[in-house]
Write an enzyme that holds these catalytic residues in place. Structure first.
Site, PDB file in Angstrom:
ATOM      1  N   THR A 186     -60.148  47.066  39.235  1.00  0.00           N
ATOM      2  CA  THR A 186     -60.017  48.215  38.338  1.00  0.00           C
ATOM      3  C   THR A 186     -61.404  48.834  38.209  1.00  0.00           C
ATOM      4  OG1 THR A 186     -60.482  46.922  36.390  1.00  0.00           O
ATOM      5  CG2 THR A 186     -58.187  47.119  37.016  1.00  0.00           C
ATOM      6  N   GLU A 334     -53.192  46.741  37.312  1.00  0.00           N
ATOM      7  CA  GLU A 334     -52.618  45.459  36.884  1.00  0.00           C
ATOM      8  C   GLU A 334     -51.098  45.398  37.026  1.00  0.00           C
ATOM      9  OE1 GLU A 334     -54.960  47.188  35.440  1.00  0.00           O
ATOM     10  OE2 GLU A 334     -56.409  45.944  34.388  1.00  0.00           O
ATOM     11  N   LYS A 443     -58.347  58.769  15.189  1.00  0.00           N
ATOM     12  CA  LYS A 443     -57.765  58.312  13.920  1.00  0.00           C
ATOM     13  C   LYS A 443     -58.228  59.254  12.816  1.00  0.00           C
ATOM     14  CE  LYS A 443     -57.863  53.620  15.605  1.00  0.00           C
ATOM     15  NZ  LYS A 443     -59.045  53.539  16.460  1.00  0.00           N
ATOM     16  N   TRP A 448     -52.690  58.777  13.617  1.00  0.00           N
ATOM     17  CA  TRP A 448     -53.180  58.880  14.988  1.00  0.00           C
ATOM     18  C   TRP A 448     -52.852  60.234  15.595  1.00  0.00           C
ATOM     19  CZ3 TRP A 448     -51.780  53.601  17.721  1.00  0.00           C
ATOM     20  CH2 TRP A 448     -52.513  52.586  17.090  1.00  0.00           C
TER      21      TRP A 448
HETATM   22  P1  ADP Z   1     -58.601  52.539  36.650  1.00  0.00           P
HETATM   23  O1  ADP Z   1     -59.228  51.694  37.683  1.00  0.00           O
HETATM   24  O2  ADP Z   1     -59.069  53.947  36.567  1.00  0.00           O
HETATM   25  O3  ADP Z   1     -58.441  51.861  35.299  1.00  0.00           O
HETATM   26  P2  ADP Z   1     -55.766  52.384  36.919  1.00  0.00           P
HETATM   27  O4  ADP Z   1     -54.937  53.090  37.906  1.00  0.00           O
HETATM   28  O5  ADP Z   1     -55.581  50.931  36.811  1.00  0.00           O
HETATM   29  O6  ADP Z   1     -57.199  52.751  37.285  1.00  0.00           O
HETATM   30  O7  ADP Z   1     -55.600  53.078  35.502  1.00  0.00           O
HETATM   31  C1  ADP Z   1     -54.492  52.786  34.732  1.00  0.00           C
HETATM   32  C2  ADP Z   1     -54.473  53.668  33.505  1.00  0.00           C
HETATM   33  O8  ADP Z   1     -54.286  55.030  33.873  1.00  0.00           O
HETATM   34  C3  ADP Z   1     -53.324  53.376  32.592  1.00  0.00           C
HETATM   35  O9  ADP Z   1     -53.587  52.267  31.761  1.00  0.00           O
HETATM   36  C4  ADP Z   1     -53.205  54.672  31.809  1.00  0.00           C
HETATM   37  O10 ADP Z   1     -54.152  54.753  30.780  1.00  0.00           O
HETATM   38  C5  ADP Z   1     -53.556  55.713  32.850  1.00  0.00           C
HETATM   39  N1  ADP Z   1     -52.323  56.283  33.428  1.00  0.00           N
HETATM   40  C6  ADP Z   1     -51.755  56.001  34.604  1.00  0.00           C
HETATM   41  N2  ADP Z   1     -50.652  56.755  34.803  1.00  0.00           N
HETATM   42  C7  ADP Z   1     -50.526  57.548  33.722  1.00  0.00           C
HETATM   43  C8  ADP Z   1     -49.585  58.550  33.309  1.00  0.00           C
HETATM   44  N3  ADP Z   1     -48.566  58.922  34.066  1.00  0.00           N
HETATM   45  N4  ADP Z   1     -49.787  59.120  32.107  1.00  0.00           N
HETATM   46  C9  ADP Z   1     -50.816  58.779  31.306  1.00  0.00           C
HETATM   47  N5  ADP Z   1     -51.731  57.857  31.636  1.00  0.00           N
HETATM   48  C10 ADP Z   1     -51.593  57.245  32.829  1.00  0.00           C
END
Ligand code: ADP
Length: 551
Positions: A186, A334, A443, A448
């Site tokens: 990640t 993940e 917040k 929220w």
């Molecule tokens: P990084 O390495 O940038 O963390 P990830 O692909 O694992 O890459 O990122 C996952 C995160 O991306 C999610 O936890 C969420 O916050 C955001 N995310 C992914 N898809 C969406 C979506 N369709 N809408 C909103 N947020 C998203």
């Protein structure tokens, strides 16, 4: 009593064998750069992957060894996906957009033994290579004639020589399906990057979800433009799912510019594509300049948008300009990554388009294989009533249990849930709406406010290119939304115009207290807004609505 069914292992090599047997002549179109296009097929890719797998063995790659890639979407990268995992090694796709120190960190952390790289990444590799502790050799993904002279602390091999000189594996090894197959880190917006180690089993199960009708509906009739990089969560699993169903793959190489994507879609008769919102914003900058006749050249049916929230403007434009349906999907490294996918239910039949767009701007419903629920800060499960935001947790056979290097289960709570760090609402039909990352939520007076909703609304303004919303200090409300806007090139736009545009579309108390304009916004290596940087940048920002500060 044990069942009496066959228990063949779910292996990545079996996906490729299936594609070679049942879809041998389906094309894989690979653009290495702006000039070079290689057209191959699932049959040829299978043969070359079998040669490459045996070359890896000859190079001393043992089962479980990690093989890194620094590569774009090309047929060679695809062959490596299958060769490395298929022979029992672990494919580690490194995101080349990370900082060089982060690349050094993750290659060392994974203890990668070989690094395969596209020539365009040679300067980056030369810079990083001296830090690398476990790498025994480097493979340039090119032909002998293209092999450059490089300053690397280890042998430099040529990809096409490896493929040409090796005898193909007689057969793929019968591995245990829980064997590790690939590794992605990640991007680590907080702390060091963390590795997610997928298995053959999790990958094959995830591919079925991509092919399911209420999944991404990928099928043999599709021609897929893969506009999500293969170094980003295994290109959302499509290189595997495409083999499972025998879809045609169009691999664009390094150029993901709008014009390029449009032309590839047109020339390769693409019906399906996938990418993050930023890619589609670039796509529309080009597509909107074209006339209707030029636009009619596409036969696009479905576009998957994920990685960040899909702005409504993207959903609308795909529908209005191309009659293409946006499937929003939510997931993370993940979760392999597919977890929720936005498809329609019978009750949506015949609803007005505007209402359908409301559905499509949600992140969708859980697909079988991923359970989802929202929880409060004390870990109590919250109702799916569309009003109670909570932290989204997930569990299932393609969800991480621990990061690379940890004990199995280290990231799970007592009930086996993995906490995503996303805040969400779930409605009674199970449609999820991601409102924020938990650390990004605003917040205001104990309530929220969703920064994502406000950002999506702001980018709906025709003069806005990109927008970010963060919480700024307010003496009465603790935090109030601050909107940070990048205007479209050449556009003159005022704060009042943007706020005017937003005010009928959002609850009054959600309205940003201030708007500032910037030339660009900071992004992570996977293209997400880097809110930590913005919060630092605007730490001392004085909101005009804060009487105490204004005095
Ligand atoms: P990084 O390495 O940038 O963390 P990830 O692909 O694992 O890459 O990122 C996952 C995160 O991306 C999610 O936890 C969420 O916050 C955001 N995310 C992914 N898809 C969406 C979506 N369709 N809408 C909103 N947020 C998203």
């Amino acid at each position: 009593m044990n069942a009496l069914m066959q228990d063949n292992a779910l292996l990545i090599s079996s996906l490729l064998e299936h594609a070679a047997r049942h879809h041998p002549d389906v094309e894989i179109v690979s653009h290495l750069d702006m000039r070079t296009c290689v057209r191959t097929t699932w049959r040829k890719a299978t043969l070359r992957a079998a040669r490459l797998a045996s070359a890896l063995r000859t190079l001393g790659i043992q089962p479980g060894a990690r093989v890194a890639t620094l590569a774009w979407n090309t047929h060679r990268h695809l062959e490596l996906y299958y060769a490395a995992s298929g022979m029992g090694a672990v494919l580690h796709t490194v995101n080349p957009r990370l900082f060089p120190e982060q690349i050094g960190y993750i290659v060392n952390h994974a203890a990668d033994e070989l690094v395969f790289f596209d020539l365009g990444f040679a300067p980056l590799l030369e810079q990083v290579a001296p830090q690398l502790k476990s790498v025994k050799g480097f493979v340039a993904m090119c032909s002998r004639a293209e092999l450059p002279a490089l300053n690397l602390p280890g042998p430099l091999l040529c990809y096409e020589d490896l493929v040409a000189d090796a005898e193909p594996l007689a057969e793929w090894p019968s591995l245990d399906e829980n064997t590790a197959s690939s590794l992605c880190y990640t991007s680590g917006t907080t702390g060091n990057p963390k590795g997610v180690l997928y298995s053959h089993r999790s990958t094959v199960l995830h591919s079925w979800a991509a092919c399911a009708a209420d999944g991404l509906q990928l099928c043999a009739r599709d021609s897929v433009l893969l506009a999500v990089p293969m170094f980003h969560v295994n290109a959302w699993g499509i290189p595997y799912a495409a083999a499972m169903c025998g879809a045609k793959l169009v691999l664009p190489g390094p150029d993901l510019g709008g014009e390029r994507l449009f032309n590839l879609m047109r020339d390769e008769r693409c019906t399906f594509s996938l990418g993050v919102p930023t890619v589609w914003l670039g796509f529309f900058q080009h597509a909107e300049k074209l006339d209707a006749a030029a636009r009619a050249g596409l036969c696009l049916e479905r576009v998957v948008v994920g990685g960040s929230a899909a702005p409504r403007a993207i959903v609308e434009k795909f529908e209005h300009l191309f009659g293409a349906y946006v499937i929003q999907a939510w997931g993370m490294t993940e979760t392999s990554p597919l977890a929720t996918i936005c498809n329609l239910l019978p009750r949506h039949d015949g609803i007005p388009l505007e209402e359908r767009f409301d559905v499509q701007t949600r992140q969708g419903r859980a697909i079988f294989g991923v359970e989802i629920a929202v929880f409060d800060a004390e870990g109590r499960r919250l109702p799916a009533d569309d009003h109670t935001p909570g932290e989204l947790k997930v569990r299932g056979p393609w969800v991480v249990s621990a990061y690379y290097g940890q004990e199995p289960g280290a990231e799970l709570d007592a009930n086996g849930w993995f906490a995503t760090g996303d805040v969400a609402l779930i409605d009674k039909d199970g449609y999820v709406q991601i409102t924020d990352r938990s650390k990004d939520v605003i917040k205001s007076g104990g309530e929220w406010i969703s920064s994502i909703d406000l950002e999506n609304l702001a980018v709906g303004h025709p003069k806005v290119k990109e927008a970010a919303v963060i919480g700024a200090y307010h003496s009465k409300w603790q935090e109030r939304p601050l909107l940070i806007v990048v205007p479209n090139e050449g556009a003159e736009v005022t704060a009042a115009e943007i706020l005017d545009f937003m005010q009928d579309r959002v609850a009054r108390w959600w309205m940003p207290d201030d708007v500032v304009f910037v030339d660009e916004l900071p992004h992570t290596a996977t293209g997400k807004l880097l809110k930590t940087r913005l919060r630092e940048q605007f730490q001392g920002h004085r909101l005009p609505t804060d009487a105490a500060v204004a005095d």
